[in-house]
Each structure stands twice: as C-alpha cells, then as structure tokens.
Design a protein around this motif. Structure first.
Motif, PDB file in Angstrom:
ATOM      1  N   LEU A 195       0.820  -1.210   0.000  1.00  0.00           N
ATOM      2  CA  LEU A 195       0.000   0.000   0.000  1.00  0.00           C
ATOM      3  C   LEU A 195       0.856   1.263   0.000  1.00  0.00           C
ATOM      4  O   LEU A 195       0.399   2.311  -0.446  1.00  0.00           O
ATOM      5  N   LEU A 196       2.075   1.162   0.480  1.00  0.00           N
ATOM      6  CA  LEU A 196       2.989   2.296   0.425  1.00  0.00           C
ATOM      7  C   LEU A 196       3.223   2.710  -1.022  1.00  0.00           C
ATOM      8  O   LEU A 196       3.073   3.870  -1.385  1.00  0.00           O
ATOM      9  N   TRP A 197       3.546   1.725  -1.844  1.00  0.00           N
ATOM     10  CA  TRP A 197       3.857   2.022  -3.241  1.00  0.00           C
ATOM     11  C   TRP A 197       2.612   2.423  -4.016  1.00  0.00           C
ATOM     12  O   TRP A 197       2.660   3.309  -4.872  1.00  0.00           O
ATOM     13  N   ILE A 198       1.478   1.788  -3.722  1.00  0.00           N
ATOM     14  CA  ILE A 198       0.243   2.157  -4.411  1.00  0.00           C
ATOM     15  C   ILE A 198      -0.200   3.555  -3.967  1.00  0.00           C
ATOM     16  O   ILE A 198      -0.723   4.328  -4.765  1.00  0.00           O
ATOM     17  N   GLY A 199       0.051   3.903  -2.701  1.00  0.00           N
ATOM     18  CA  GLY A 199      -0.224   5.263  -2.240  1.00  0.00           C
ATOM     19  C   GLY A 199       0.640   6.284  -2.952  1.00  0.00           C
ATOM     20  O   GLY A 199       0.171   7.369  -3.319  1.00  0.00           O
ATOM     21  N   LEU A 200       1.897   5.942  -3.172  1.00  0.00           N
ATOM     22  CA  LEU A 200       2.775   6.848  -3.915  1.00  0.00           C
ATOM     23  C   LEU A 200       2.354   6.968  -5.377  1.00  0.00           C
ATOM     24  O   LEU A 200       2.480   8.039  -5.977  1.00  0.00           O
ATOM     25  N   VAL A 201       1.818   5.897  -5.938  1.00  0.00           N
ATOM     26  CA  VAL A 201       1.279   5.962  -7.300  1.00  0.00           C
ATOM     27  C   VAL A 201       0.097   6.926  -7.333  1.00  0.00           C
ATOM     28  O   VAL A 201      -0.047   7.712  -8.276  1.00  0.00           O
ATOM     29  N   ALA A 202      -0.748   6.903  -6.303  1.00  0.00           N
ATOM     30  CA  ALA A 202      -1.877   7.833  -6.240  1.00  0.00           C
ATOM     31  C   ALA A 202      -1.380   9.276  -6.164  1.00  0.00           C
ATOM     32  O   ALA A 202      -1.978  10.177  -6.767  1.00  0.00           O
ATOM     33  N   VAL A 203      -0.279   9.502  -5.460  1.00  0.00           N
ATOM     34  CA  VAL A 203       0.312  10.846  -5.408  1.00  0.00           C
ATOM     35  C   VAL A 203       0.794  11.264  -6.799  1.00  0.00           C
ATOM     36  O   VAL A 203       0.592  12.408  -7.222  1.00  0.00           O
ATOM     37  N   VAL A 204       1.424  10.344  -7.525  1.00  0.00           N
ATOM     38  CA  VAL A 204       1.913  10.646  -8.869  1.00  0.00           C
ATOM     39  C   VAL A 204       0.749  10.977  -9.805  1.00  0.00           C
ATOM     40  O   VAL A 204       0.805  11.957 -10.560  1.00  0.00           O
ATOM     41  N   VAL A 205      -0.317  10.192  -9.743  1.00  0.00           N
ATOM     42  CA  VAL A 205      -1.481  10.473 -10.590  1.00  0.00           C
ATOM     43  C   VAL A 205      -2.113  11.804 -10.179  1.00  0.00           C
ATOM     44  O   VAL A 205      -2.539  12.585 -11.034  1.00  0.00           O
ATOM     45  N   GLY A 206      -2.128  12.091  -8.890  1.00  0.00           N
ATOM     46  CA  GLY A 206      -2.626  13.387  -8.435  1.00  0.00           C
ATOM     47  C   GLY A 206      -1.784  14.533  -8.961  1.00  0.00           C
ATOM     48  O   GLY A 206      -2.319  15.563  -9.378  1.00  0.00           O
ATOM     49  N   ALA A 207      -0.476  14.360  -8.958  1.00  0.00           N
ATOM     50  CA  ALA A 207       0.407  15.404  -9.487  1.00  0.00           C
ATOM     51  C   ALA A 207       0.179  15.597 -10.984  1.00  0.00           C
ATOM     52  O   ALA A 207       0.147  16.731 -11.476  1.00  0.00           O
ATOM     53  N   LEU A 208       0.007  14.494 -11.710  1.00  0.00           N
ATOM     54  CA  LEU A 208      -0.269  14.606 -13.145  1.00  0.00           C
ATOM     55  C   LEU A 208      -1.623  15.266 -13.400  1.00  0.00           C
ATOM     56  O   LEU A 208      -1.779  16.041 -14.338  1.00  0.00           O
ATOM     57  N   THR A 209      -2.591  14.985 -12.538  1.00  0.00           N
ATOM     58  CA  THR A 209      -3.902  15.620 -12.665  1.00  0.00           C
ATOM     59  C   THR A 209      -3.797  17.113 -12.367  1.00  0.00           C
ATOM     60  O   THR A 209      -4.492  17.927 -12.975  1.00  0.00           O
ATOM     61  N   TYR A 210      -2.930  17.472 -11.456  1.00  0.00           N
ATOM     62  CA  TYR A 210      -2.715  18.890 -11.159  1.00  0.00           C
ATOM     63  C   TYR A 210      -2.051  19.600 -12.342  1.00  0.00           C
ATOM     64  O   TYR A 210      -2.432  20.706 -12.701  1.00  0.00           O
ATOM     65  N   LEU A 211      -1.057  18.936 -12.935  1.00  0.00           N
ATOM     66  CA  LEU A 211      -0.343  19.532 -14.063  1.00  0.00           C
ATOM     67  C   LEU A 211      -1.178  19.553 -15.344  1.00  0.00           C
ATOM     68  O   LEU A 211      -1.046  20.457 -16.160  1.00  0.00           O
ATOM     69  N   PHE A 212      -2.012  18.534 -15.509  1.00  0.00           N
ATOM     70  CA  PHE A 212      -2.862  18.417 -16.701  1.00  0.00           C
ATOM     71  C   PHE A 212      -4.317  18.274 -16.251  1.00  0.00           C
ATOM     72  O   PHE A 212      -4.861  17.160 -16.241  1.00  0.00           O
ATOM     73  N   PRO A 213      -4.968  19.365 -15.861  1.00  0.00           N
ATOM     74  CA  PRO A 213      -6.315  19.273 -15.293  1.00  0.00           C
ATOM     75  C   PRO A 213      -7.370  18.749 -16.266  1.00  0.00           C
ATOM     76  O   PRO A 213      -8.423  18.299 -15.838  1.00  0.00           O
ATOM     77  N   GLU A 214      -7.105  18.756 -17.540  1.00  0.00           N
ATOM     78  CA  GLU A 214      -8.073  18.253 -18.519  1.00  0.00           C
ATOM     79  C   GLU A 214      -7.873  16.769 -18.822  1.00  0.00           C
ATOM     80  O   GLU A 214      -8.501  16.242 -19.744  1.00  0.00           O
ATOM     81  N   LEU A 215      -7.014  16.093 -18.053  1.00  0.00           N
ATOM     82  CA  LEU A 215      -6.781  14.664 -18.246  1.00  0.00           C
ATOM     83  C   LEU A 215      -8.078  13.906 -17.944  1.00  0.00           C
ATOM     84  O   LEU A 215      -8.616  14.016 -16.851  1.00  0.00           O
ATOM     85  N   PRO A 216      -8.597  13.166 -18.916  1.00  0.00           N
ATOM     86  CA  PRO A 216      -9.876  12.467 -18.704  1.00  0.00           C
ATOM     87  C   PRO A 216      -9.791  11.447 -17.570  1.00  0.00           C
ATOM     88  O   PRO A 216      -8.732  10.850 -17.323  1.00  0.00           O
ATOM     89  N   TRP A 217     -10.918  11.230 -16.903  1.00  0.00           N
ATOM     90  CA  TRP A 217     -10.936  10.330 -15.758  1.00  0.00           C
ATOM     91  C   TRP A 217     -10.569   8.908 -16.157  1.00  0.00           C
ATOM     92  O   TRP A 217      -9.934   8.187 -15.391  1.00  0.00           O
ATOM     93  N   ALA A 218     -10.930   8.496 -17.354  1.00  0.00           N
ATOM     94  CA  ALA A 218     -10.590   7.142 -17.798  1.00  0.00           C
ATOM     95  C   ALA A 218      -9.073   6.969 -17.895  1.00  0.00           C
ATOM     96  O   ALA A 218      -8.531   5.932 -17.511  1.00  0.00           O
ATOM     97  N   TRP A 219      -8.383   7.990 -18.385  1.00  0.00           N
ATOM     98  CA  TRP A 219      -6.919   7.936 -18.459  1.00  0.00           C
ATOM     99  C   TRP A 219      -6.302   7.955 -17.071  1.00  0.00           C
ATOM    100  O   TRP A 219      -5.279   7.319 -16.834  1.00  0.00           O
ATOM    101  N   GLN A 220      -6.916   8.705 -16.160  1.00  0.00           N
ATOM    102  CA  GLN A 220      -6.409   8.743 -14.787  1.00  0.00           C
ATOM    103  C   GLN A 220      -6.467   7.344 -14.166  1.00  0.00           C
ATOM    104  O   GLN A 220      -5.498   6.882 -13.557  1.00  0.00           O
ATOM    105  N   PHE A 221      -7.611   6.671 -14.336  1.00  0.00           N
ATOM    106  CA  PHE A 221      -7.749   5.331 -13.774  1.00  0.00           C
ATOM    107  C   PHE A 221      -6.853   4.324 -14.476  1.00  0.00           C
ATOM    108  O   PHE A 221      -6.294   3.433 -13.835  1.00  0.00           O
ATOM    109  N   LEU A 222      -6.720   4.457 -15.782  1.00  0.00           N
ATOM    110  CA  LEU A 222      -5.838   3.567 -16.525  1.00  0.00           C
ATOM    111  C   LEU A 222      -4.388   3.743 -16.076  1.00  0.00           C
ATOM    112  O   LEU A 222      -3.667   2.764 -15.853  1.00  0.00           O
ATOM    113  N   LEU A 223      -3.974   4.971 -15.918  1.00  0.00           N
ATOM    114  CA  LEU A 223      -2.625   5.258 -15.440  1.00  0.00           C
ATOM    115  C   LEU A 223      -2.424   4.743 -14.018  1.00  0.00           C
ATOM    116  O   LEU A 223      -1.404   4.113 -13.719  1.00  0.00           O
TER     117      LEU A 223
END
Length: 84
Positions: free
Chosen positions: A32-60
């Motif tokens: 869960l440590l690593w999966i939590g860090l993955v969630a942080v990375v996806v959050g950072a990408l969502t912050y940088l690219f706010p128009e990133l579709p939700w399907a791509w967010q979940f896929l990533l």
C-alpha cells in the motif's frame, strides 16, 4: 456517479493516497505504500494536466499500481532468497 468521475481533481487522488498510506501503517507489507505513492503521482499529473480524462487517470493508476506491486514483490522475493 459519472458526473463525479468526470470532475476528479488532484485532491481526490491525494485523499486516496492518504487513506492508503494510513492503511499501510497497520501492516500491509509495503504494497500500500507504493500504491499510495502511485496515487500521489497520478494526483500530481492531474494537477499539471487538469483536462486529463478520468478514464486515463484510472488507466494510469491501475497500470502504475500493478507495476509497483510487481516490482515490490520481485524485490521481496530476491530479499527472501538472499537470506536463505
């Protein structure tokens, strides 16, 4: 529900990461440590690219979570072999 998914923000990913990291404290063996860090990375990408579709967010998130779990398992497997 679909409306909520279409408007995911980086705060949702940060909240998920926080929840996963709290659960890791109770002893998940590092996964869960690593999966939590993955969630942080996806959050950072969502912050940088706010128009990133939700399907791509979940896929990533799913792809990176699987990759991190496999790499952690591989590391644990090597460590246990080295001890024997």
């Amino acid at each position: 529900m679909i409306t909520y998914l279409q408007h995911l923000s980086f705060w949702d990913w940060v909240a998920l990461a926080t929840l996963l990291l709290i659960l890791e404290v109770f002893g998940a063996g590092g996964y869960l440590l690593w999966i939590g860090l993955v969630a942080v990375v996806v959050g950072a990408l969502t912050y940088l690219f706010p128009e990133l579709p939700w399907a791509w967010q979940f896929l990533l998130f799913g792809t990176l979570a699987l990759l991190s779990a496999l790499l952690w398992w591989r590391h644990q497997h090597r460590t246990s072999r080295a001890r024997n």
